[in-house]
Design a protein around this motif. Structure first.
Motif, PDB file in Angstrom:
ATOM      1  N   VAL A  59       3.857  48.780  79.448  1.00 29.51           N
ATOM      2  CA  VAL A  59       3.375  47.890  80.516  1.00 29.51           C
ATOM      3  C   VAL A  59       1.943  47.416  80.272  1.00 29.51           C
ATOM      4  O   VAL A  59       1.673  46.201  80.319  1.00 29.51           O
ATOM      5  CB  VAL A  59       3.529  48.554  81.895  1.00 29.51           C
ATOM      6  N   PRO A  60       0.972  48.293  80.017  1.00 27.38           N
ATOM      7  CA  PRO A  60      -0.395  47.802  79.791  1.00 27.38           C
ATOM      8  C   PRO A  60      -0.507  46.859  78.598  1.00 27.38           C
ATOM      9  O   PRO A  60      -1.266  45.881  78.635  1.00 27.38           O
ATOM     10  CB  PRO A  60      -1.196  49.092  79.558  1.00 27.38           C
ATOM     11  N   LEU A  61       0.240  47.125  77.555  1.00 32.66           N
ATOM     12  CA  LEU A  61       0.212  46.298  76.360  1.00 32.66           C
ATOM     13  C   LEU A  61       0.738  44.896  76.659  1.00 32.66           C
ATOM     14  O   LEU A  61       0.147  43.881  76.258  1.00 32.66           O
ATOM     15  CB  LEU A  61       1.030  46.968  75.260  1.00 32.66           C
ATOM     16  N   LEU A  62       1.846  44.823  77.380  1.00 38.57           N
ATOM     17  CA  LEU A  62       2.427  43.521  77.723  1.00 38.57           C
ATOM     18  C   LEU A  62       1.561  42.774  78.720  1.00 38.57           C
ATOM     19  O   LEU A  62       1.471  41.531  78.655  1.00 38.57           O
ATOM     20  CB  LEU A  62       3.842  43.738  78.290  1.00 38.57           C
ATOM     21  N   GLU A  63       0.934  43.490  79.640  1.00 39.78           N
ATOM     22  CA  GLU A  63       0.042  42.835  80.599  1.00 39.78           C
ATOM     23  C   GLU A  63      -1.143  42.198  79.893  1.00 39.78           C
ATOM     24  O   GLU A  63      -1.560  41.086  80.227  1.00 39.78           O
ATOM     25  CB  GLU A  63      -0.440  43.844  81.642  1.00 39.78           C
TER      26      GLU A  63
END
Length: 377
Positions: free
Chosen positions: A366-370
């Motif tokens: 999630v943090p990477l895609l955000e």
């Protein structure tokens, strides 16, 4: 003198029917055999009918496969139940994917395509508990316009992802792509020429091959389709499909008792890994590699095998973000004493990742895609 004709009819006496005891015994035996065969056939048919009901409601209900002009063999749209590990009921769309029908991309939508093998399709867990679904629900709770498409497919390898990259980009228009990989993609699975998509060495390079004549990757289906094509309709019977899968698993276990990757002296998979990473990066936007390891939880400090270590090193070399889950899985097990793979109806700690494993993967992605979404806006 006695009169032999006196008081008697002159008509000839009727002959009595005579039978051969040996012939009569043979006819009786044949009738008995036919009767037993008839009873056995009826019993088998009724048993198969009963097992079909049981299998369809507890193990697998599959409408079989159809041949897509580009995607190759895909599941027909319909319900499918998988409970060799875990229990789940899901519906496949017209692309053979575990999603509702995919709508045209909306204005401002950030679309993520998640592709991989059975670890990504994750038929062992419920729809909402796959890592793809968890990522999507997390962004939805944050009111972020992010859609995650689960493009996982059982048995898929990098050959599949590379060969179909243009189709995925045109039809699905992803802004970011997660490619899930495990070690066997660079050892036995990815190079297996009996699969529908495989990688073949060509001189100093490699090529992704689509086997156009592919019919099935389990032995029972191959037997029916090659030797008895007129009986191929029987593969729609779930009981036979489950039997074929079990036969395939047994033969694979006998042929390959371990999943350990070969040492560097046994194979040139470093070159294959580099070729794969370079080509995936060239073909997909905002590529993220997700590596799912084989973890032996009774030996958590076991070092990664050479293929895993090489993948991490090569991905970093080419500046491709890689999410390697070994340490996450091991740390969770050591902290909470629960394995991230296996199910209560199978063997905890072995096999496919369970709900815990999927949740941990989603937390990492999630943090990477955000960050990618914000960068593209």
């Amino acid at each position: 003198m006695r009169n032999f004709t006196s008081g008697r009819s002159s008509a000839p006496r009727p002959l009595l029917e005579t039978t051969n005891p040996i012939q009569e015994d043979r006819y009786s035996s044949q009738r008995a055999i036919l009767y037993v065969l008839l009873k056995s056939t009826i019993a088998i048919v009724l048993s198969l009918f009963a097992w079909e009901i049981i299998v369809r409601n507890t193990i697998e209900q599959s409408p079989g496969t159809t041949k897509h002009s580009i995607l190759g063999r895909i599941y027909n749209p319909g319900d499918r139940i998988e409970s060799g590990e875990g229990f789940s009921r899901t519906r496949m769309n017209s692309l053979g994917m575990r999603n509702d029908e995919i709508l045209p991309k909306a204005q401002g939508e950030f679309r993520v395509l998640s592709i991989g093998d059975s670890f990504t399709s994750a038929e062992q867990v419920e729809d909402a508990k796959t890592y793809s679904a968890r990522i999507g629900s997390t962004f939805k709770q944050q009111n972020s316009p992010v859609t995650v498409i689960n493009g996982g497919r059982t048995g898929a390898t990098p050959a599949y992802y590379l060969h179909l990259a243009d189709f995925y980009k045109t039809q699905l228009q992803p802004d970011a792509v997660i490619v899930q990989i495990n070690d066997s993609d660079f050892t036995e699975e990815g190079l297996d020429s009996t699969k529908e998509f495989y990688i073949r060495a060509q001189g100093n390079t490699f090529q992704a091959i689509h086997n156009q004549d592919f019919a099935s990757d389990d032995r029972l289906s191959q037997l029916f389709q090659q030797k008895f094509p007129q009986l191929s309709f029987m593969l729609q019977i779930s009981t036979l499909r489950v039997g074929g899968k079990n036969l395939q698993a047994m033969l694979k276990k006998q042929a390959k008792p371990t999943e350990a990757a070969p040492t560097k002296s046994q194979g040139n998979y470093d070159r294959l890994i580099e070729w794969t990473v370079v080509n995936l990066k060239a073909k997909y936007p905002n590529l993220v590699i997700l590596h799912i390891p084989y973890v032996t939880f009774n030996n958590p400090n076991e070092p990664p095998n050479p293929a895993e270590a090489a993948l991490i090193e090569i991905a970093e070399k080419h500046k491709v973000p890689i999410v390697a889950m070994r340490r996450d899985f091991v740390n969770y097990h050591q902290t909470f004493h629960q394995p991230t793979s296996g199910f209560n109806n199978s063997v905890p700690g072995t096999g496919h990742i369970n709900e815990i494993g999927h949740e941990l993967i989603a937390q990492r992605l999630v943090p990477l895609l955000e960050a990618m979404r914000k960068k593209t806006n």
